[in-house]
Design an enzyme around this catalytic site. Structure first.
Site, PDB file in Angstrom:
ATOM      1  N   GLU A 101       0.828  -1.210   0.000  1.00 21.43           N
ATOM      2  CA  GLU A 101       0.000   0.000   0.000  1.00 21.43           C
ATOM      3  C   GLU A 101       0.863   1.260   0.000  1.00 21.43           C
ATOM      4  OE1 GLU A 101      -3.419   2.138   2.842  1.00 21.43           O
ATOM      5  OE2 GLU A 101      -2.283   0.427   3.591  1.00 21.43           O
ATOM      6  N   CYS A 145      -5.670  -2.619   2.948  1.00 20.95           N
ATOM      7  CA  CYS A 145      -5.507  -2.500   4.396  1.00 20.95           C
ATOM      8  C   CYS A 145      -6.817  -2.397   5.188  1.00 20.95           C
ATOM      9  CB  CYS A 145      -4.574  -1.333   4.719  1.00 20.95           C
ATOM     10  SG  CYS A 145      -3.759  -1.504   6.346  1.00 20.95           S
ATOM     11  N   LYS A 195      -9.403   2.492  -2.349  1.00 28.92           N
ATOM     12  CA  LYS A 195      -9.626   2.101  -0.964  1.00 28.92           C
ATOM     13  C   LYS A 195     -11.015   2.535  -0.526  1.00 28.92           C
ATOM     14  CE  LYS A 195      -7.132   2.069   3.479  1.00 28.92           C
ATOM     15  NZ  LYS A 195      -5.872   2.492   4.149  1.00 28.92           N
TER      16      LYS A 195
END
Length: 361
Positions: A41, A146, A110
């Site tokens: 990331e 994440c 994301k």
């Protein structure tokens, strides 16, 4: 059977040219032997980039290096998945780029932005509300970034998607037993999962790496080394792996946090005041293990309050560490001057625990 490489790298926040060079160099190791090369990331900007993201010049530079990375995949066998930043209009997004043969095939956004504890992503990024997949050699992968993994209702949110395996790119900081929590979360998929985390220290944060693969039965079949850079080519793994001890992980965390803070801020050596107590002794040992004893200087500062036991303990530690230098600076004169100058303000008050003028500890 697809071959996938996990590249667990220590990136430096803001070092775009250096990070890009490193990423491309590692990718070149994969280009002819794997089908997909994965990087963590926000890899090319480092994590957390924070207010660097407020600079339009920085974002333009990010876009320049993104194109350079994408171009590096031209005429190569391996596709590439890497974390970066995307600007659309006035909004910035934490994203993953999927590139193949010099072409940007897809951008994954994301969905869940952490905004608690050490995280402040909502200040900088906008979020999407659509989970995405990529397809490679007729196999479909769900790609998460994440915090997306940590949502309690994640399985329900992705129920409409069809995918064979899961890839998760992370910048997940360490705390004790964090690896077990990650494993518990990825087992919800009942599919093979590739979990890739960055490694390295950044100010108060330490990222442990500990990237891993679980099979569809939820068994841990590959675990990359903790607290160090590593690259692993994953093909067909079925042998189970044991988790490292928490105490060992905790100590590695302390060493990496210190060493990266020193290196990334361009310090050369450290100076530690040694009291003879357990706290300064532990700090001294960590520094020697993390940096090398030749980069550690110790100083003791005795006064009338220093006990014989403190002298003995400090001397014992000094004899075992073999540091670059040891200095003893007696501060009794400094302490007396300090007390004499403050005496008029404490006139009529008896000495207490903060002023043991005639008592040895």
């Amino acid at each position: 059977m697809l071959k996938i490489s996990l590249n667990q790298i220590n990136f430096t926040v803001g070092a775009l040219a250096e990070n890009t060079k490193k990423l491309i160099s590692w990718y070149k190791n994969d280009q002819n032997i794997v089908d997909l090369s994965i990087f963590p990331e926000l890899g090319i900007v480092g994590y957390p980039p924070e207010d660097l993201l407020c600079s339009s010049a920085f974002i333009r530079d990010v876009e320049f290096y993104q194109k350079k990375i994408i171009a590096s995949t031209k005429n190569k066998n391996a596709a590439l998945l890497f974390g970066s930043v995307t600007q659309k209009g006035e909004k910035l997004y934490n994203t993953v780029y999927f590139a193949q043969n010099g072409i940007l095939k897809n951008i994954i956004y994301k969905n869940s932005l952490p905004n608690y504890g050490v995280f402040d992503e909502k200040r900088y990024f906008a979020a999407e509300n659509t989970h995405q997949t990529i397809t490679l050699n007729n196999k479909s992968f769900l790609v998460l970034i994440c915090e997306d993994l940590w949502q309690e209702d994640l399985v329900a949110k992705i129920a409409y998607l069809t995918f064979s395996e899961v890839i998760i790119l992370n910048a997940s900081p360490y705390h004790t037993a964090k690896l077990q929590k990650r494993l518990n979360l990825v087992r919800r998929f009942n599919k093979k999962v590739y979990y890739l985390n960055i490694v390295g220290g950044q100010d108060s944060l330490v990222f442990d790496g500990n990237s891993f693969v679980i099979n569809k039965n939820g068994e841990l079949v590959k675990l990359l080394p903790s607290f160090q850079e590593a690259r692993e080519v994953i093909c067909d793994l079925e042998s189970q792996v044991k988790l490292p001890e928490d105490l060992y992980q905790d100590y590695q965390d302390l060493m990496l946090g210190l060493s990266d803070y020193i290196k990334k801020n361009n310090f050369k050596e450290v100076l530690i005041a040694l009291s003879g107590g357990a706290d300064s002794a532990l700090v001294s040992v960590i520094a020697c293990d993390a940096l090398g004893a030749d980069k550690v200087h110790l100083v003791t500062m005795p006064s009338q309050y220093t006990s014989e036991e403190s002298f003995a303990d400090a001397d014992s530690l000094i004899s075992q560490l073999n540091c670059a230098s040891v200095r003893r600076i007696n501060i009794e004169e400094i302490n007396s001057s300090f007390l004499n100058n403050l005496a008029p303000f404490f006139k009529g008050r008896k000495p207490d625990l903060t002023d043991r003028k005639s008592t040895r500890l």
